[in-house]
Structure formats: C-alpha cells, structure tokens
Design a protein around this motif. Structure first.
Motif, PDB file in Angstrom:
ATOM      1  N   VAL A   1      -9.805  -6.184 -10.410  1.00  0.00           N
ATOM      2  CA  VAL A   1      -9.742  -4.758 -10.121  1.00  0.00           C
ATOM      3  C   VAL A   1      -8.335  -4.427  -9.627  1.00  0.00           C
ATOM      4  O   VAL A   1      -7.795  -5.120  -8.762  1.00  0.00           O
ATOM      5  N   ARG A   2      -7.754  -3.381 -10.181  1.00  0.00           N
ATOM      6  CA  ARG A   2      -6.389  -2.962  -9.829  1.00  0.00           C
ATOM      7  C   ARG A   2      -6.434  -1.856  -8.789  1.00  0.00           C
ATOM      8  O   ARG A   2      -7.186  -0.883  -8.918  1.00  0.00           O
ATOM      9  N   TYR A   3      -5.609  -2.017  -7.760  1.00  0.00           N
ATOM     10  CA  TYR A   3      -5.449  -1.002  -6.720  1.00  0.00           C
ATOM     11  C   TYR A   3      -3.997  -0.556  -6.702  1.00  0.00           C
ATOM     12  O   TYR A   3      -3.092  -1.384  -6.673  1.00  0.00           O
ATOM     13  N   VAL A   4      -3.773   0.733  -6.717  1.00  0.00           N
ATOM     14  CA  VAL A   4      -2.423   1.277  -6.562  1.00  0.00           C
ATOM     15  C   VAL A   4      -2.139   1.334  -5.059  1.00  0.00           C
ATOM     16  O   VAL A   4      -2.944   1.847  -4.281  1.00  0.00           O
ATOM     17  N   ASP A   5      -1.001   0.767  -4.660  1.00  0.00           N
ATOM     18  CA  ASP A   5      -0.642   0.747  -3.240  1.00  0.00           C
ATOM     19  C   ASP A   5       0.877   0.827  -3.127  1.00  0.00           C
ATOM     20  O   ASP A   5       1.584  -0.166  -3.300  1.00  0.00           O
ATOM     21  N   ASP A   6       1.369   2.009  -2.841  1.00  0.00           N
ATOM     22  CA  ASP A   6       2.804   2.262  -2.801  1.00  0.00           C
ATOM     23  C   ASP A   6       3.507   1.624  -1.607  1.00  0.00           C
ATOM     24  O   ASP A   6       4.739   1.665  -1.532  1.00  0.00           O
ATOM     25  N   ARG A   7       2.764   1.021  -0.707  1.00  0.00           N
ATOM     26  CA  ARG A   7       3.413   0.326   0.418  1.00  0.00           C
ATOM     27  C   ARG A   7       4.195  -0.891  -0.056  1.00  0.00           C
ATOM     28  O   ARG A   7       5.109  -1.350   0.629  1.00  0.00           O
ATOM     29  N   PHE A   8       3.853  -1.403  -1.232  1.00  0.00           N
ATOM     30  CA  PHE A   8       4.448  -2.648  -1.702  1.00  0.00           C
ATOM     31  C   PHE A   8       5.573  -2.397  -2.705  1.00  0.00           C
ATOM     32  O   PHE A   8       5.414  -2.558  -3.906  1.00  0.00           O
ATOM     33  N   SER A   9       6.705  -1.997  -2.166  1.00  0.00           N
ATOM     34  CA  SER A   9       7.913  -1.810  -2.977  1.00  0.00           C
ATOM     35  C   SER A   9       8.486  -3.182  -3.318  1.00  0.00           C
ATOM     36  O   SER A   9       8.078  -4.209  -2.745  1.00  0.00           O
ATOM     37  N   LEU A  10       9.450  -3.216  -4.221  1.00  0.00           N
ATOM     38  CA  LEU A  10      10.072  -4.479  -4.595  1.00  0.00           C
ATOM     39  C   LEU A  10      10.701  -5.162  -3.380  1.00  0.00           C
ATOM     40  O   LEU A  10      10.532  -6.367  -3.177  1.00  0.00           O
ATOM     41  N   SER A  11      11.392  -4.418  -2.553  1.00  0.00           N
ATOM     42  CA  SER A  11      12.045  -5.026  -1.387  1.00  0.00           C
ATOM     43  C   SER A  11      11.020  -5.585  -0.397  1.00  0.00           C
ATOM     44  O   SER A  11      11.222  -6.671   0.163  1.00  0.00           O
ATOM     45  N   ILE A  12       9.912  -4.896  -0.206  1.00  0.00           N
ATOM     46  CA  ILE A  12       8.859  -5.400   0.693  1.00  0.00           C
ATOM     47  C   ILE A  12       8.225  -6.653   0.110  1.00  0.00           C
ATOM     48  O   ILE A  12       7.990  -7.637   0.826  1.00  0.00           O
TER      49      ILE A  12
END
Length: 86
Positions: free
Chosen positions: A45-56
C-alpha cells in the motif's frame, strides 16, 4: 537513542500492527507491505507523505548506516543505496 529520534517520523508506518515491512523508493512516498491483503487484494500500500524529502531521506539513511557501521554514498550510482534497519 539518537537513531530512534531520527526514525520517529517513520514510526507510524513500522509500528502499525498490520505492516510487516516499509520501503521508500522516492521522496514523498512510503510503501507498506501488509501482513494480509487489504479489501482490494493489495499487499503493498502506497502512502503519500511529504515529510520525506530527498534531503531528509538521505539524512535518515546516513544515520542508520553510521549506526550499523555501513558505508552510505547516495552519489555513487554503482552501489545501491539500500539500508536495512531492524
């Protein structure tokens, strides 16, 4: 521990009672493998979570790699940037 604090934003995914594995393949999304299929028959199952940027994500992977004394270089495309933590 420091690593637990760094991984805290992912806790809702890996501590979920129906999730057995999580995978992050690109910034902004988390995939969770369920113990049993959902109502539509999906195991992943896919969850969209914008907290996880490339730098993070790079920061998290570097912290996990350092904890387990493993190399991590996201700029070296000849080696996978896979980090496992249990």
């Amino acid at each position: 521990s420091v690593l637990q604090n760094i991984l805290e934003p992912l806790a809702e995914y890996y501590e979920h009672p129906d999730h057995e594995e999580i995978a992050i393949n690109q910034p902004g999304e988390v995939w969770c493998r369920r113990h049993r299929p959902d109502k539509d028959g999906n195991i992943w199952v896919r969850y969209v979570d914008d907290r996880f940027s490339l730098s993070i994500l790079q920061w998290i992977c570097q912290a996990v790699a350092n904890t387990f004394n493993q190399p991590f270089n996201p700029n070296d495309s000849s080696k996978p940037c896979t980090v496992f933590a249990t």
